[in-house]
Design a protein around this motif. Structure first.
Motif, PDB file in Angstrom:
ATOM      1  N   THR A 186       0.822  -1.218   0.000  1.00 24.30           N
ATOM      2  CA  THR A 186       0.000   0.000   0.000  1.00 24.30           C
ATOM      3  C   THR A 186       0.853   1.265   0.000  1.00 24.30           C
ATOM      4  O   THR A 186       0.356   2.349   0.284  1.00 24.30           O
TER       5      THR A 186
ATOM      6  N   GLU B  44       2.226   3.048  -2.415  1.00 26.52           N
ATOM      7  CA  GLU B  44       1.811   4.055  -3.381  1.00 26.52           C
ATOM      8  C   GLU B  44       0.499   4.711  -2.969  1.00 26.52           C
ATOM      9  O   GLU B  44       0.319   5.921  -3.138  1.00 26.52           O
ATOM     10  N   ILE B  45      -0.408   3.911  -2.424  1.00 28.28           N
ATOM     11  CA  ILE B  45      -1.702   4.455  -1.989  1.00 28.28           C
ATOM     12  C   ILE B  45      -1.495   5.433  -0.837  1.00 28.28           C
ATOM     13  O   ILE B  45      -2.065   6.532  -0.818  1.00 28.28           O
TER      14      ILE B  45
ATOM     15  N   ARG C 137       1.176   7.096  -0.175  1.00 30.00           N
ATOM     16  CA  ARG C 137       1.836   8.292  -0.702  1.00 30.00           C
ATOM     17  C   ARG C 137       0.826   9.250  -1.326  1.00 30.00           C
ATOM     18  O   ARG C 137       0.881  10.465  -1.094  1.00 30.00           O
ATOM     19  N   LYS C 138      -0.123   8.707  -2.083  1.00 34.57           N
ATOM     20  CA  LYS C 138      -1.139   9.546  -2.728  1.00 34.57           C
ATOM     21  C   LYS C 138      -2.050  10.202  -1.691  1.00 34.57           C
ATOM     22  O   LYS C 138      -2.418  11.374  -1.826  1.00 34.57           O
ATOM     23  N   ILE C 139      -2.412   9.443  -0.644  1.00 33.84           N
ATOM     24  CA  ILE C 139      -3.264  10.005   0.413  1.00 33.84           C
ATOM     25  C   ILE C 139      -2.530  11.138   1.128  1.00 33.84           C
ATOM     26  O   ILE C 139      -3.113  12.192   1.436  1.00 33.84           O
TER      27      ILE C 139
ATOM     28  N   PHE D 159      -0.103  13.144  -0.003  1.00 38.99           N
ATOM     29  CA  PHE D 159      -0.032  14.338  -0.846  1.00 38.99           C
ATOM     30  C   PHE D 159      -1.397  15.010  -0.994  1.00 38.99           C
ATOM     31  O   PHE D 159      -1.491  16.238  -1.064  1.00 38.99           O
ATOM     32  N   ALA D 160      -2.459  14.201  -1.010  1.00 31.22           N
ATOM     33  CA  ALA D 160      -3.810  14.775  -1.086  1.00 31.22           C
ATOM     34  C   ALA D 160      -4.143  15.538   0.194  1.00 31.22           C
ATOM     35  O   ALA D 160      -4.733  16.630   0.150  1.00 31.22           O
TER      36      ALA D 160
ATOM     37  N   LYS E 211      -2.109  18.755   0.340  1.00 30.92           N
ATOM     38  CA  LYS E 211      -2.646  19.713  -0.624  1.00 30.92           C
ATOM     39  C   LYS E 211      -3.937  20.336  -0.119  1.00 30.92           C
ATOM     40  O   LYS E 211      -4.197  21.530  -0.346  1.00 30.92           O
TER      41      LYS E 211
ATOM     42  N   SER F  23       7.703  13.562   4.528  1.00 28.50           N
ATOM     43  CA  SER F  23       7.534  14.400   3.333  1.00 28.50           C
ATOM     44  C   SER F  23       7.787  15.872   3.651  1.00 28.50           C
ATOM     45  O   SER F  23       8.445  16.592   2.885  1.00 28.50           O
TER      46      SER F  23
END
Length: 484
Positions: free
Chosen positions: A9, A11-12, A14-16, A18-19, A22, A314
């Protein structure tokens, strides 16, 4: 690490992350500011302490100088023996050749070598040291004050003593001194050793030498003084050397300076932990429903923790380089002569390590809170109790609402108030320390006998009997009392 039977998980997550960053820009910018500030302070403390030690130990200190001893009235043979001594790291040669006066400005022309400049905290700002008989190293400010428009390689004519014996020189470079101000009347210039030999300086002048011992012979003050005595004895120097006690004290690693550096790092780390912890704690409390929803769709406690730690990592990747650059610029601006690139090789890893540990320590508890929440608990935490029933029949005012808000989440508000108080303490403490520094007292601390040293010239002592000099001495009891 992902086990063979687990889903990857990474990549998932990581996307969460950054979301979320943001979406929650306030948290992002506050976290970056806090981490950058902590890294900036750590880097500045490390580089400033190392810079001060570098200045005091290896030169650049124009107040006390960076030599261990000074010997005056040397002969050529004595100087050659000092030059051959392997215990001496740097040997400075200096002799006053003459003084030139013109339009209220005095130019002291000396013959010095490069080691003498280093040991006195001076340097060549442009050009090179004089090599030929007619070359000279001079201060730019002196030329400007005299209205002389000349550059390196140009010829200038300087007045001699009492405005006589004008002599022509070629500018080989410019000397940089620590003297500043528009009301200066005393300037420095340096001629070559060839000029000194041409005027038979060994027999007509009184040269002096200053030297600094190598580190293996300079571990303790008593050892240094014994080595100096032994060196002078072997060189045939009968006069007592002048020990630079101010430099001896500065060149030894100061326990107080080391303790101050460690205390500064500890305070920065504690303040950084508290501030970053507050930011993440408040953010997670405000987003507790979102974490509950992530648990509803199947995220485990371990994955929630990884999510929070990924946020911290991050943000650190962005903030830590900013803090390193800012801390480096500050240390260079405050102590330019002590700035060494080699110090970055150990200061950067330490600052990065402590900054990263500060972030990890700060978000550990918030990560546990986020991972331990269940969907039902998250919903109950968001909705809370029915506060409307509590205020039935009561008048609602801004003060009562503010009081109730403080009582509802005591820990959150205590952390917020504590961080504000700590910030205020650090701000006022730093400003108090800076405002209490007295530059004049610091400058005079290296002169235990006073700011000025008055003596009879060696030339007069050589030409007249000691009894005659003593009978005509201006150093009477009345003059001493007048000066005191």
């Amino acid at each position: 690490m992902t086990l063979p039977f687990e889903n990857d998980t990474t990549e998932i997550i990581r996307k969460i992350v950054f979301a979320q960053l943001k979406h929650d820009k306030l948290k992002k910018y506050l976290s970056i500011f806090a981490i950058s500030l902590a890294t900036f302070l750590m880097t500045a403390v490390l580089l400033l302490v190392s810079g001060i030690i570098e200045v005091n130990t290896n030169g650049g200190n124009s107040i006390t100088g960076s030599y261990h001893a000074l010997v005056s009235g040397l002969t050529k043979q004595q100087y050659e023996k000092l030059s051959a001594d392997e215990r001496i790291e740097k040997l400075g040669f200096n002799v006053l050749v003459k003084s030139a006066s013109s339009d209220g400005l005095q130019l002291n022309i000396s013959c010095s070598n490069e080691d003498s400049l280093v040991l006195n905290g001076l340097s060549v700002s442009e050009g090179n040291m004089p090599q030929k008989k007619n070359e000279i190293l001079v201060e730019k400010d002196y030329l400007s004050k005299q209205g002389i428009d000349a550059k390196i390689g140009d010829k200038i004519v300087l007045p001699g003593e009492n405005n006589q014996e004008r002599q022509e020189f070629v500018i080989s470079g410019y000397i940089k001194t620590s003297a500043k101000g528009t009301d200066r009347s005393l300037y420095a210039a340096i001629v070559s050793m060839e000029y000194f030999l041409d005027i038979d300086g060994w027999n007509t002048l009184s040269p002096m030498a200053m030297f600094r011992l190598k580190s293996q012979y300079a571990s303790e003050s008593e050892q240094i003084q014994n080595e100096i005595t032994e060196i002078c004895k072997e060189a045939g120097i009968l006069q007592s050397p002048s020990i630079n006690h101010a430099y001896l004290e500065l060149s030894q690693p100061s326990v107080l300076l080391v303790i101050a550096g460690i205390a500064g790092l500890a305070i920065v780390i504690m303040a950084g932990v508290l501030v970053i912890y507050c930011i993440f704690y408040i953010s997670i409390i405000n987003s507790i429903r979102e974490y509950g929803q992530l648990r509803t769709i199947g995220m485990t406690e371990k994955q929630i923790k990884r999510l929070v730690y990924k946020e911290g990592t991050s943000l650190s990747l962005i903030a830590i380089p900013i803090g390193l650059i800012m801390g480096t610029f500050l240390s260079y601006f405050l102590v330019p002569q002590g700035f060494q690139f080699k110090n970055l090789l150990w200061a950067y890893p330490i600052a990065i390590l402590f900054s990263y540990l500060t972030v990890r320590l700060s978000i550990r508890k918030p990560a546990v809170i986020a991972a331990s929440v269940s969907p039902i608990e998250a919903y109950r935490y968001e909705t809370g109790s029915n506060y409307g029933d509590k205020y039935k029949g009561k008048k609602i005012t801004p003060i009562s609402l503010a009081k109730e808000q403080i009582i509802r989440d005591k820990k959150k508000n205590v952390l917020t108030i504590t961080s504000l108080v700590l910030t205020g303490v650090l701000l006022f403490g730093t400003s108090s320390i800076l405002s209490s520094i007295n530059a004049r007292d610091m400058a005079l601390s290296g002169f235990s006998l006073g700011q000025f040293y008055i003596r009879i010239q060696d030339q007069e002592l050589r030409e007249n009997a000691l009894e005659t000099v003593e009978s005509n001495s201006p150093f009477t009891e009345e003059s001493y009392n007048a000066l005191g």
